[in-house]
Every structure is written in C-alpha cells, then in structure tokens.
Design an enzyme around this catalytic site. Structure first.
Site, mmCIF file in Angstrom:
data_model
loop_
_atom_site.group_PDB
_atom_site.id
_atom_site.type_symbol
_atom_site.label_atom_id
_atom_site.label_comp_id
_atom_site.label_asym_id
_atom_site.label_seq_id
_atom_site.Cartn_x
_atom_site.Cartn_y
_atom_site.Cartn_z
ATOM 1 C CE LYS A 1 51.621 49.130 37.220
ATOM 2 N NZ LYS A 1 50.610 49.261 36.224
ATOM 3 N NE ARG B 1 46.140 53.698 36.777
ATOM 4 C CZ ARG B 1 45.318 53.263 37.741
ATOM 5 N NH1 ARG B 1 44.954 54.068 38.707
ATOM 6 N NH2 ARG B 1 44.886 52.016 37.738
ATOM 7 C CE1 TYR B 2 50.153 54.748 33.639
ATOM 8 C CE2 TYR B 2 48.546 52.958 33.700
ATOM 9 C CZ TYR B 2 49.613 53.638 34.268
ATOM 10 O OH TYR B 2 50.135 53.208 35.461
ATOM 11 C CB CYS C 1 40.617 36.436 42.979
ATOM 12 S SG CYS C 1 40.888 38.102 42.408
ATOM 13 N NE ARG D 1 49.574 51.283 29.749
ATOM 14 C CZ ARG D 1 50.313 52.373 29.679
ATOM 15 N NH1 ARG D 1 50.244 53.167 28.626
ATOM 16 N NH2 ARG D 1 51.108 52.698 30.675
ATOM 17 N NE ARG E 1 42.164 47.198 40.425
ATOM 18 C CZ ARG E 1 42.835 46.751 39.355
ATOM 19 N NH1 ARG E 1 42.864 45.462 39.089
ATOM 20 N NH2 ARG E 1 43.420 47.593 38.537
HETATM 21 S S1 SF4 Z 1 46.464 40.242 43.681
HETATM 22 FE FE1 SF4 Z 1 44.314 40.714 44.101
HETATM 23 S S2 SF4 Z 1 43.332 40.746 42.095
HETATM 24 FE FE2 SF4 Z 1 45.275 39.635 41.869
HETATM 25 S S3 SF4 Z 1 44.753 37.440 42.197
HETATM 26 FE FE3 SF4 Z 1 45.452 38.276 44.161
HETATM 27 S S4 SF4 Z 1 43.530 38.862 45.154
HETATM 28 FE FE4 SF4 Z 1 43.054 38.691 42.987
#
Ligand code: SF4
Length: 346
Positions: free
Chosen positions: A311, A86-87, A99, A90, A108
């Site tokens: 951002k 996007r940038y 997660c 980076r 997300r």
């Molecule tokens: S904000 Fe989203 S990507 Fe980050 S730890 Fe929490 S669930 Fe996972």
C-alpha cells in the site's frame, strides 16, 4: 437477524421481479446484510449510498480485463494458513473469513464467506509459531473476514497468545462490527481486548449515514476502555465520491474520537468496476478536503499496488522541485517558493 439474497424482496429492499437476477449474483459472491444496515436503506432512493454498498447488483456480473480474484496478492505473501506477511514489521492474521455483512466492493470477496474457514487450533498454533520465530514482527493486524464475529473467549485467547510474544508490541483489529452490528460490542468483547500490549481497533465506514447512534455508542464503549480507534474508508463512486460527504464522514468520525486513517482507492476486484473512479478524481477530492477541514479529518489516500506490492499514498502531492528549489502549493491553490525568495510568490 441477517438478510440473505432471497430475503431482500420480502424486506422491501428490491422489487420481487429482480430476485432472479440477484440470485445469479449471489451464486458468485456472498450476500448478507444485518437488520441494522437494512434499516438505513431508503428503498425509494435508486441511488441510496447504503444500498449501493450492500444490496447486490447485476453490474457485479461484469468483469473488466484488469480485475483479479486476489488483487492485492494475499496468496503470494501467505507462508502459512491465516498469515499474510507482506511488510517487514507486521503480519496479517486472519482467524476467520466470515463477515456480518458482505460489502459489494470487498477486496477479498472471493476468499471470504461461508466458503471460507475459521482457523482451527492447529492452524492458529502454526500462525503463532511463525510470528514467534520472527523478531522483526512488531505488529499483528487481526483481520479476515471480521474478527469481532468471534466469541469474546476466542478473541481473548488470540490477544493473550500474541501478548505473550515479546517482540509483538501492537495488536490491531480491523472490523466493521461496531458500524453494522453494533450490539455485538459487548462488555465481554471489550474485556477480551484487555492486555498490557497496545491494542488498536480500526473500524470501516464509508458514508456519514452509517454513523448511527447505536454505532456511536458501540465505538464509545471501545474508546472508554482506553482502546484507540481509527477508521478506514473506501472511495466509492456513487457512495462517497463527493467532498461534502467525505467532510461530513470524517468530521463525524473525529467527533466520535475516531481518527480517519486510510481512504482506499478501490482495488481491482472482479465485478466492481462500477465503484471505481480515477485516481486523479480521488486526488482532487483530497485537495478539496484539505481546504475544508481540520488536519484531524484527513486520512491518507492510498492504493494497494496490484500483485501484492503493498500500500502506498497516492497523493495529492503539494510540492515540486525545479532548478530554483521547491515550489509548494497551499490548500487554496496558491503557489509559493521554499525557501521564500523575494518576488517569487505566484
Ligand atoms: S470489506 Fe470485505 S472483509 Fe471487510 S467487512 Fe466488508 S465484506 Fe467483510
């Protein structure tokens, strides 16, 4: 051990009669908590700030007209699987979309979880080739999902592959693991970060109660290895939309040798309107924080512009220009001319 939606009643985190409605939420969005997080929740407190972040709520079933599945436009900027560019200088590299916990406000939330994939060998090689062919890429942000859920062997392989690309000078990991699943920060994981290139770790915490002794020790293991640690937080209604809470959070982070980096205005993610305040409220909190606490405790308050436009800081703004020059506000609310001219102080 982790808890899923069906375990929440047995763990005493929700009343058994709520399980049916919470299953409806879980059919739409991932639900998972670590035992470490569950232990922080006070089930008797209906407004517990930890529960608000991790225990699902039927408020998530409501979608407002401006909410989107991909609010920051990752898809639009993804030239090859696993890369978001996007940038100019980076890229994001997303080796995994899994997660340790699923935050209820996650930006997300419709991409991550069991439905998401871990990048295989061929896809990772394609991602490295994309980076290698673009000398303007100075920094690679490894995110996901949470990259610290990968095995140390895989993390080390990613660090080595990126470190071999001459123009990549900085490797940055974004993770919630040290806060929510601290025992995963093992000596092997820390060894995996070792390289001659600059490696940064950015942790994610929103409330001072998340900074437990175990979390502090995990972060100390990282900083003692010479890896600088920054933090990002999300401004969440009912969790940390209070100057005293933010002050406590950022002071505690700085005392752990963690520099608060970003305070995010919540993204327009589906099913999260109950977490979002107005930007003016966020600006007022940042003004108050500036009045109360050291410059080290001041993150940049940012908004990811919907649609993938990136951002940007969203204030507050301390200066204004008129036909007489600059008018600057101090942190106590006083107004001053710059350059100063006699008799013009408000
Ligand atoms: S904000 Fe989203 S990507 Fe980050 S730890 Fe929490 S669930 Fe996972």
């Amino acid at each position: 051990m982790t808890l899923r939606a069906g375990d929440l009643a047995e763990a005493g985190l929700v009343a058994a009669e709520r399980l049916g409605e919470l299953r409806r939420v879980a059919e739409r969005f991932q639900v998972m908590l670590t035992e470490e997080v569950a232990a922080l929740i006070d089930p008797a407190d209906l407004h517990d700030p930890i529960a608000a972040q991790f225990v699902p709520s039927t408020a998530e079933l409501a979608t407002s007209a401006d909410e989107q599945a991909d609010p920051i436009g990752d898809e639009r900027w993804s030239p090859v699987p696993g890369i978001v560019h996007r940038y100019l200088d980076r890229v994001l590299l997303k080796p995994s979309l899994v997660c340790p916990v699923y935050c209820r406000y996650c930006f997300r939330r419709e991409q991550i979880g069991a439905r998401g994939k871990v990048l295989g060998r061929a896809a990772l090689d394609r991602a490295y080739a994309y980076i290698r062919e673009r000398p303007e890429i100075w920094e690679v942000v490894i995110t996901g999902g949470d990259p610290f859920l990968l095995t140390p062997r895989r993390i080390s392989a990613i660090v080595d592959a990126l470190a071999r690309i001459d123009h990549v000078q900085v490797i940055r990991f974004h993770t919630r693991v040290p806060i929510v699943d601290s025992k995963r920060v093992t000596a092997a994981l820390i060894d995996a970060l070792a390289t001659e290139k600059a490696v940064y770790v950015v942790i994610h915490a929103n409330h001072p109660r998340e900074l437990t002794d175990a979390a502090k020790q995990a972060v100390t293991r990282i900083t003692c290895a010479g890896v600088p640690v920054l933090s990002q937080s999300v401004l969440l209604r009912g969790v940390n939309d209070d100057a005293a809470i933010l002050e406590q959070l950022f002071r505690a982070l700085v005392a752990m040798r963690v520099k608060p980096y970003y305070l995010h205005h919540p993204d327009l993610v589906r099913g999260t309107s109950h977490f979002r305040g107005d930007i003016a409220e966020g600006q007022a909190l940042m003004r108050e924080l500036r009045r109360r606490a050291s410059g080290l405790c001041q993150p940049t308050y940012v908004l990811d512009i919907p649609g993938g436009h990136g951002k940007v800081p969203v204030g507050p703004c301390w200066l204004d220009r008129d036909d007489r020059g600059w008018r600057i506000e101090d942190s106590a609310g006083g107004s001053h001319r710059y350059p100063p001219t006699e008799g013009t102080e408000a």
